[in-house]
Design an enzyme around this catalytic site. Structure first.
Site, PDB file in Angstrom:
ATOM      1  N   HIS A   1      56.204 -98.682 -14.134  1.00 61.98           N
ATOM      2  CA  HIS A   1      57.496 -97.976 -13.593  1.00 61.98           C
ATOM      3  C   HIS A   1      56.817 -97.244 -11.981  1.00 61.98           C
ATOM      4  O   HIS A   1      57.953 -96.823 -11.070  1.00 61.98           O
ATOM      5  CB  HIS A   1      58.554 -97.445 -13.996  1.00 61.98           C
ATOM      6  CG  HIS A   1      59.493 -98.381 -15.353  1.00 61.98           C
ATOM      7  ND1 HIS A   1      59.841 -98.677 -15.824  1.00 61.98           N
ATOM      8  CD2 HIS A   1      58.372 -98.393 -16.622  1.00 61.98           C
ATOM      9  CE1 HIS A   1      59.910 -99.494 -16.695  1.00 61.98           C
ATOM     10  NE2 HIS A   1      58.839 -99.044 -17.410  1.00 61.98           N
TER      11      HIS A   1
ATOM     12  N   LYS B   1      31.932 -76.944   1.250  1.00 59.43           N
ATOM     13  CA  LYS B   1      31.302 -75.526   0.604  1.00 59.43           C
ATOM     14  C   LYS B   1      31.432 -74.327   1.766  1.00 59.43           C
ATOM     15  O   LYS B   1      31.722 -73.012   2.316  1.00 59.43           O
ATOM     16  CB  LYS B   1      30.714 -75.420  -0.654  1.00 59.43           C
ATOM     17  CG  LYS B   1      30.664 -75.570  -1.477  1.00 59.43           C
ATOM     18  CD  LYS B   1      29.943 -75.492  -2.722  1.00 59.43           C
ATOM     19  CE  LYS B   1      30.478 -75.843  -4.035  1.00 59.43           C
ATOM     20  NZ  LYS B   1      29.023 -75.755  -4.909  1.00 59.43           N
TER      21      LYS B   1
ATOM     22  N   GLU C   1      31.932 -88.819  -8.025  1.00 58.15           N
ATOM     23  CA  GLU C   1      30.763 -87.889  -7.184  1.00 58.15           C
ATOM     24  C   GLU C   1      29.396 -88.607  -7.928  1.00 58.15           C
ATOM     25  O   GLU C   1      28.278 -88.508  -6.893  1.00 58.15           O
ATOM     26  CB  GLU C   1      30.831 -87.230  -8.470  1.00 58.15           C
ATOM     27  CG  GLU C   1      30.410 -85.459  -7.785  1.00 58.15           C
ATOM     28  CD  GLU C   1      30.950 -84.158  -8.100  1.00 58.15           C
ATOM     29  OE1 GLU C   1      31.490 -83.158  -7.276  1.00 58.15           O
ATOM     30  OE2 GLU C   1      30.588 -84.206  -9.733  1.00 58.15           O
TER      31      GLU C   1
ATOM     32  N   GLU D   1      35.118 -69.881  -5.957  1.00 60.53           N
ATOM     33  CA  GLU D   1      36.563 -70.691  -7.487  1.00 60.53           C
ATOM     34  C   GLU D   1      36.429 -70.006  -8.398  1.00 60.53           C
ATOM     35  O   GLU D   1      37.477 -69.367  -8.991  1.00 60.53           O
ATOM     36  CB  GLU D   1      37.240 -72.064  -7.521  1.00 60.53           C
ATOM     37  CG  GLU D   1      37.174 -72.865  -5.951  1.00 60.53           C
ATOM     38  CD  GLU D   1      36.099 -73.437  -5.156  1.00 60.53           C
ATOM     39  OE1 GLU D   1      34.525 -72.993  -5.395  1.00 60.53           O
ATOM     40  OE2 GLU D   1      36.010 -74.884  -4.770  1.00 60.53           O
TER      41      GLU D   1
ATOM     42  N   LYS E   1      27.750 -73.714 -14.120  1.00 57.82           N
ATOM     43  CA  LYS E   1      26.798 -73.793 -15.418  1.00 57.82           C
ATOM     44  C   LYS E   1      25.381 -72.812 -14.016  1.00 57.82           C
ATOM     45  O   LYS E   1      24.982 -72.094 -14.338  1.00 57.82           O
ATOM     46  CB  LYS E   1      26.022 -75.468 -14.259  1.00 57.82           C
ATOM     47  CG  LYS E   1      24.428 -75.850 -14.308  1.00 57.82           C
ATOM     48  CD  LYS E   1      24.304 -77.251 -14.377  1.00 57.82           C
ATOM     49  CE  LYS E   1      23.213 -77.337 -13.986  1.00 57.82           C
ATOM     50  NZ  LYS E   1      22.997 -79.589 -13.839  1.00 57.82           N
TER      51      LYS E   1
ATOM     52  N   GLY F   1      26.202 -81.468 -13.611  1.00 55.65           N
ATOM     53  CA  GLY F   1      27.653 -80.438 -14.394  1.00 55.65           C
ATOM     54  C   GLY F   1      29.026 -81.798 -15.228  1.00 55.65           C
ATOM     55  O   GLY F   1      29.981 -81.474 -16.344  1.00 55.65           O
ATOM     56  N   ARG F   2      28.889 -82.613 -14.384  1.00 59.28           N
ATOM     57  CA  ARG F   2      29.697 -84.102 -14.530  1.00 59.28           C
ATOM     58  C   ARG F   2      29.865 -84.518 -15.886  1.00 59.28           C
ATOM     59  O   ARG F   2      30.284 -85.459 -16.632  1.00 59.28           O
ATOM     60  CB  ARG F   2      30.094 -84.424 -13.457  1.00 59.28           C
ATOM     61  CG  ARG F   2      29.292 -85.477 -12.961  1.00 59.28           C
ATOM     62  CD  ARG F   2      29.679 -86.337 -11.578  1.00 59.28           C
ATOM     63  NE  ARG F   2      28.957 -86.708 -11.176  1.00 59.28           N
ATOM     64  CZ  ARG F   2      28.214 -85.739 -10.324  1.00 59.28           C
ATOM     65  NH1 ARG F   2      27.493 -84.592 -10.199  1.00 59.28           N
ATOM     66  NH2 ARG F   2      26.550 -86.807  -9.690  1.00 59.28           N
TER      67      ARG F   2
HETATM   68  C1  G6Q Z   1      29.353 -81.851 -11.257  1.00 55.83           C
HETATM   69  C2  G6Q Z   1      29.790 -81.194 -10.002  1.00 55.83           C
HETATM   70  C3  G6Q Z   1      30.158 -80.337  -9.979  1.00 55.83           C
HETATM   71  C4  G6Q Z   1      30.532 -79.282 -10.372  1.00 55.83           C
HETATM   72  C5  G6Q Z   1      31.274 -77.911  -9.838  1.00 55.83           C
HETATM   73  C6  G6Q Z   1      31.170 -76.719 -10.655  1.00 55.83           C
HETATM   74  O1  G6Q Z   1      28.702 -82.454 -11.640  1.00 55.83           O
HETATM   75  O2  G6Q Z   1      28.057 -80.639  -9.614  1.00 55.83           O
HETATM   76  O3  G6Q Z   1      31.698 -80.615 -10.230  1.00 55.83           O
HETATM   77  O4  G6Q Z   1      30.554 -78.980 -12.182  1.00 55.83           O
HETATM   78  O5  G6Q Z   1      31.352 -77.752  -8.734  1.00 55.83           O
HETATM   79  O6  G6Q Z   1      29.833 -75.733 -10.413  1.00 55.83           O
HETATM   80  P1  G6Q Z   1      29.568 -74.804 -11.896  1.00 55.83           P
HETATM   81  O7  G6Q Z   1      29.295 -75.520 -13.299  1.00 55.83           O
HETATM   82  O8  G6Q Z   1      28.035 -74.130 -11.427  1.00 55.83           O
HETATM   83  O9  G6Q Z   1      30.427 -73.543 -11.505  1.00 55.83           O
END
Ligand code: G6Q
Length: 547
Positions: free
Chosen positions: A383, A511, A352, A211, A205, A266-267
């Site tokens: 199990h 971070k 989150e 990463e 996003k 994001g989520r």
């Molecule tokens: C979700 C969070 C988080 C995000 C990641 C990746 O709601 O904001 O999990 O999706 O940190 O972020 P980017 O899509 O910006 O790389």
């Protein structure tokens, strides 16, 4: 408006808890033959049986009153009408617009966002059709056989879970997901692939995530190594982002970029262009069916009365356990191998979103918020950890999830799976009393003294709550509805707790500190300002690291 725990509705529930605590689910069932009929709901292709919860009609009425005191209705309206309900980030929360199939406009700051949502859907349809048909070819003219999604968190868990959940319908290129910055993840994935036939989807996003950018750089170097020409990047890399400039800076042509917007969290983003791997794997029609299923759940959420409203009921049951009966975790137990990534997906969605300790206006909350979410597919769990759920010292509400039909059931094994699922919730609810345990042992011929000694170990307290969610088939529509159900459940709980479910400041500090530590590791210079533990760990790595 008073804080929620200062309302008479909260106090009434606290009082009611004393009434409910000694009551056993066995008795609640015995007292009310209509309990199942009264405590099941159907919506958007899902059936929810919530009768095995430690509630009566009275409990539910008190919970509905609590929801009213928190103005749940008002908050639902605010979300769907584009208000900036994510107040700490000043953003609207409109994942529901991404799957709005009603033809109604959705307004953000005076703009109907539906035309741009439709435009991106068309772009996704066109691109996925071209890749799937072999019309889009790699740099050397070969068709795409493998897609690698590079993204993390919300840019990974949703599309990965959906691609695997709908694995039965997968008829496009193979799809791989690289998220971890551990070089093993990208390294192991690429080792099996051919750069000539691999397409990378860099999904971020913000397009700043360390990463993701590191993995994308590694993939780019691998691609150039294999194909030997910068021009190849345009055929093998596409991006999904809200940030065109950063995509261009990274070296991906913005013509190959799929856009989304800051009003998509994001989520909550699998319904947006972040769902591109789903379209590539399954085709656009199935992606649209997923959206339709979610939309059907949205319509249900907005229109159904609280007593008929699946997300409201699920959310309020969670509040009852977390805030009044003192449970601290919630198990997600899919009896479906295709749903193996659902627990991890819901872990992010719930923890989150609602793992917060201050209210919207920054005041510490005076009650527990999100429980720990965890789980595994059903019989594997039986199990392993079910022992604790049945006989441990804590009560863990469970969600059992299953499909009535299984597309792979050629040998009649699915009945076995379902039998296990229903047996578990029955056992958790009923339990086995000391007397029952003892009688069973005696009937098996055990001597009285030995039976007395063993019986306590074979007692199951029961009264352990669960929901069971059934669908006829796990298919795009029902999966869409299932995911939307949990999204709205989380929303309901966030409203009651008075927190912002749509920010995630909790990921920031680590971070920031990683940004300080990385150059120290790279340059071998450890700052004194760290605590002794962090300094010691860094020193140890530097001393034992091989060049
Ligand atoms: C979700 C969070 C988080 C995000 C990641 C990746 O709601 O904001 O999990 O999706 O940190 O972020 P980017 O899509 O910006 O790389």
């Amino acid at each position: 408006m008073p804080a929620i725990h200062d309302t008479p509705q909260w106090a009434a529930l606290n009082h009611h808890r004393e009434v409910m605590e000694p009551r056993h689910l066995r008795h609640l069932f015995a007292e009310d033959p209509q309990r199942f009929e009264q405590m099941t709901l159907r919506a958007a292709g899902l059936m929810l049986d919530y009768s095995k919860n430690r509630v009566t009609r009275n409990t539910l009425e008190l919970l509905f009153e609590l929801a009213e005191a928190a103005d749940l209705d008002g908050w639902i309206r605010r979300m769907f009408s584009g208000d900036r309900i994510n107040n700490t980030e000043g953003r609207a929360v409109l994942h529901v617009a991404l799957r709005n199939r009603s033809g109604r406009p959705v307004w953000v700051d005076g703009e109907d966002v539906m035309p741009k949502v439709e435009r991106v859907l068309e772009h996704m349809a066109d691109f996925s059709r071209r890749v799937r048909s072999g019309e889009w070819v790699g740099y050397t003219g070969r068709a795409i056989s493998d897609v690698v999604n590079i993204g993390i968190g919300g840019s990974n868990l949703g599309p990965k879970m959906v691609c695997r959940a709908l694995g039965h319908f997968h008829d496009g290129p193979r799809v791989h997901f690289v998220s971890n910055v551990d070089p093993t993840h990208v390294g192991e994935t690429l080792a099996r692939l051919d750069p000539e036939t691999t397409l990378f989807v860099v999904a971020s996003k913000t397009f700043t995530t360390q990463e993701t950018l590191a993995n994308a750089r590694a993939a780019r170097a691998w691609c150039l190594d294999g194909l030997g020409d910068e021009a190849a990047v345009a055929r093998h890399f596409v991006a999904v982002s809200t940030h065109a400039e950063r995509v261009a800076e990274f070296g991906i042509d913005t013509a190959n970029m799929f856009e989304f917007w800051d009003w998509v969290g994001g989520r909550y983003s699998l319904w947006s262009a972040i769902g591109l791997p789903i379209c590539l794997a399954l085709g656009m029609e199935r992606f649209v069916a997923l959206l339709e299923g979610a939309h059907a759940m949205d319509e249900h959420f907005v229109t159904a009365a609280p007593s008929e409203n699946m997300p409201v009921i699920l959310g309020l049951l969670g509040i009852w356990y977390t805030d009044f009966l003192g449970t601290t975790s919630q198990a997600i137990l899919p009896y479906d191998q295709y749903l193996r990534h659902l627990p991890a997906y819901l872990q992010q969605l719930e923890m989150e979103s609602n793992g917060k300790r201050v209210t919207r206006d920054g005041q510490p909350v005076a009650y527990p918020t999100a429980p720990v979410i965890w789980g595994e597919p059903g019989t594997d769990g039986q199990h392993a950890f079910y022992q604790l759920i049945h006989q441990g010292t804590q009560s863990i509400p469970c969600d059992f999830i299953a499909a009535v039909n299984n597309p792979n059931d050629r040998l009649g094994m699915h009945a076995m799976l379902l039998a296990n699922c229903f047996a578990q919730s029955e056992a958790l609810m009923r339990g086995r009393s000391h007397e029952e345990a003892l009688q069973e042992l005696l009937q098996q011929g055990m001597a009285a003294e030995a039976a007395e000694a063993l019986a306590p170990h074979r007692v199951f307290p029961g009264n352990r709550p669960s929901n069971t969610l059934l669908m006829e088939r796990l298919e795009p529509r029902t999966l869409g509805a299932l995911i939307a159900l949990y999204e709205h459940k989380v929303f309901v709980q966030g409203v009651i707790w008075g927190i912002d479910s749509f920010d995630q400041w909790g990921v920031e500090l680590g971070k920031q500190l990683a940004g300080v530590i990385l150059p120290e590791l790279e340059q071998g210079l450890v700052r004194d300002s760290h605590d002794a533990s962090t300094r010691g760990l860094l020193d140890y790595c530097l001393r034992h690291r091989r060049p």
